[in-house]
Design a protein around this motif. Structure first.
Motif, PDB file in Angstrom:
ATOM      1  N   CYS A  40       0.450   5.574   0.961  1.00  0.00           N
ATOM      2  CA  CYS A  40      -0.321   6.729   1.419  1.00  0.00           C
ATOM      3  C   CYS A  40       0.061   7.935   0.559  1.00  0.00           C
ATOM      4  O   CYS A  40       1.251   8.158   0.293  1.00  0.00           O
ATOM      5  N   CYS A  68      -3.921   4.607   6.440  1.00  0.00           N
ATOM      6  CA  CYS A  68      -2.552   4.929   6.829  1.00  0.00           C
ATOM      7  C   CYS A  68      -2.430   4.930   8.348  1.00  0.00           C
ATOM      8  O   CYS A  68      -3.254   5.549   9.043  1.00  0.00           O
ATOM      9  N   LEU A  95      -5.564   4.192   1.739  1.00  0.00           N
ATOM     10  CA  LEU A  95      -4.333   3.741   1.105  1.00  0.00           C
ATOM     11  C   LEU A  95      -4.612   3.196  -0.290  1.00  0.00           C
ATOM     12  O   LEU A  95      -5.637   2.555  -0.519  1.00  0.00           O
ATOM     13  N   TYR A  99       0.838  -1.205   0.000  1.00  0.00           N
ATOM     14  CA  TYR A  99       0.000   0.000   0.000  1.00  0.00           C
ATOM     15  C   TYR A  99       0.868   1.249   0.000  1.00  0.00           C
ATOM     16  O   TYR A  99       2.028   1.223   0.429  1.00  0.00           O
TER      17      TYR A  99
END
Length: 349
Positions: free
Chosen positions: A131, A156, A163, A129
Motif C-alpha cells: 500500500c 488495502c 495495492l 502487495y
C-alpha cells in the motif's frame, strides 16, 4: 546413482519428472493410482520403459513394498485444481493429506530420509502487495459483491487504497483460500514434522502455473492453459474470467522436471525442510496467455467474460531467487516458445 520412487509418476508432471530423472542416470520406480481426476483413461503400462505399478499411496502395505530399496521419494501424487464444489473436499483431503501421511509413515519405517514434495503457489493465497500509505499489506479475501461489480483488484485492509503487486518469496505467510490450497499447506506441514522427527531432508517445490505437453484436457481439475486450448480446438474463443488482468507465472513442465532433479540432488546434502518457488521469473496475465494461445493456434481471439470464482486469487507472482541461488535452477523455456509448442502438443485424454 539414486534409486528414486516417483508417486503419481504416470501423471502430467510426474511423467516428465520420470524422464528427467532417467536422463540424469537415476534408477526410477513409478507408482500411480490412476485417479480419474488426473486420468480419464487408464495410465500407460510404462513411462520411458519403466513399468507403472498401480498403487494408491493410502495403501500402507503396497506403499511399503514400493519403498523397498529406495533412497529418495519424489511425491507428485495429488488431486489438483479447484475441483467442482465442496463435494470434492473428502477426496482432496484423502488423496493429498492422508496419502502423504501414509507415505511419510512408511518412509520413516523404511529408513528413507529424502523427499521432494510437489507443493503449489496456492499456499500463499494472494501474492505480495504494498500500500502506498501503509507499506506491505495482506489483502482480505475478495468480497463477492466487489467481484459482481467488477472490482477485482485487492485493496488495502486499512485504507481501501489500491495495492501494488510485487514478488512473493518463500517466507511469505501461508493463506490458503481453497480446499486444494488447504491440502497443500497440510502436506507441507506434515512433511516438515516428518523431517524434524526423522532428521530427513525435504525440498517442497511450490509450482506456479505449469503447462506443457501431456497436460490433462479440459476438466474441472485442469490448468487454465488446457482449458483455453480445448476451446480453441473446438473453434470457440477462450473465455477469460474477470478482466483478464490476473498476473501469474506460467512455467513449462520441462522446467518443472528440471527443478525436481535439482531438488533431489539438494536433499542429499541439505537436511531439514526447505521451500522453493518453481517459476519462470517472467510473469504474464491470464489474458496474455489466452492471447498467445489464440495467435499460435490461429483461432478466435479470447473473450473477457467478467465471470469469477470465489476460490481464485488475483495476482500471484513469484520470486525465483532462492531456487536459483540454492538449487541452481533457472527456467529456460520462454512463454512464447512454450505456448507455440503447447498449441499442437499431445494432451492427456
Amino acid at each position: 546413482m539414486t534409486q528414486v520412487l516417483v508417486t503419481g509418476g504416470a501423471g502430467f508432471i510426474g511423467s516428465h519428472v520420470v524422464e528427467a530423472l532417467l536422463g540424469a542416470g537415476h534408477d526410477v520406480t513409478i507408482i500411480d493410482s490412476g485417479n480419474p481426476a488426473a486420468h480419464r483413461t487408464p495410465p500407460p503400462a510404462e513411462i520411458a520403459g519403466v513399468p507403472v505399478r498401480a498403487v494408491d499411496v493410502r495403501d500402507r502395505a503396497a506403499t511399503a513394498d514400493a519403498l523397498s530399496g529406495v533412497d529418495a521419494v519424489v511425491h507428485q501424487a495429488a488431486m489438483v485444481g479447484l475441483g467442482v464444489d465442496l463435494d470434492d473436499l473428502p477426496d482432496y483431503v484423502g488423496v493429498n493429506d492422508l496419502g502423504t501421511a501414509v507415505l511419510l509413515a512408511e518412509m520413516a519405517r523404511a529408513g528413507v530420509r529424502r523427499l521432494v514434495l510437489a507443493s503449489s503457489m496456492v499456499v500463499y493465497g494472494e501474492g505480495a502487495y504494498e500500500c502506498p500509505r501503509h507499506g506491505p499489506a495482506r489483502p482480505a479475501p475478495r468480497a463477492e459483491e466487489d467481484l459482481v461489480e467488477g472490482r477485482f483488484e485487492p485493496v488495502c485492509p486499512h485504507c481501501r487504497s489500491p495495492l501494488a503487486g510485487g514478488l512473493v518469496g518463500e517466507d511469505a505467510p501461508l493463506d490458503p483460500r481453497s480446499v486444494y490450497a488447504a491440502t497443500k499447506v497440510a502436506q507441507e506441514h506434515l512433511s516438515a514434522a516428518w523431517a524434524r522427527q526423522t532428521g530427513g531432508a525435504v525440498a517442497a517445490l511450490r509450482y506456479h502455473n505449469v503447462y506443457g505437453p501431456g497436460m490433462p484436457r479440459d476438466t474441472p481439475y485442469s490448468g487454465v492453459a488446457a482449458i483455453f486450448r480445448s476451446s480453441l480446438e473446438a473453434g470457440r474463443p477462450p473465455r477469460v474470467f474477470e478482466d483478464g488482468g490476473q498476473r501469474r507465472d506460467f512455467v513449462h513442465v520441462r522446467d518443472v522436471a528440471a527443478a525436481n532433479l535439482a531438488a533431489l540432488e539438494s536433499t542429499g546434502t541439505r537436511p531439514g525442510w526447505r521451500a522453493y518457488n518453481v517459476a519462470s521469473g517472467r510473469p504474464a496475465t491470464i489474458g496474455e496467455m489466452a492471447g498467445e494461445l489464440a495467435r499460435a493456434a490461429g483461432g478466435p481471439s479470447p473473450v473477457v467474460t467478467g465471470e469469477f470464482r470465489l476460490g481464485d486469487v488475483r495476482h500471484v507472482v513469484a520470486s525465483p531467487a532462492r531456487a536459483g541461488a540454492e538449487l541452481g535452477f533457472r527456467a529456460a523455456v520462454t512463454l512464447k516458445a512454450g505456448v507455440a509448442e503447447f498449441t499442437h502438443a499431445p494432451l492427456r485424454g
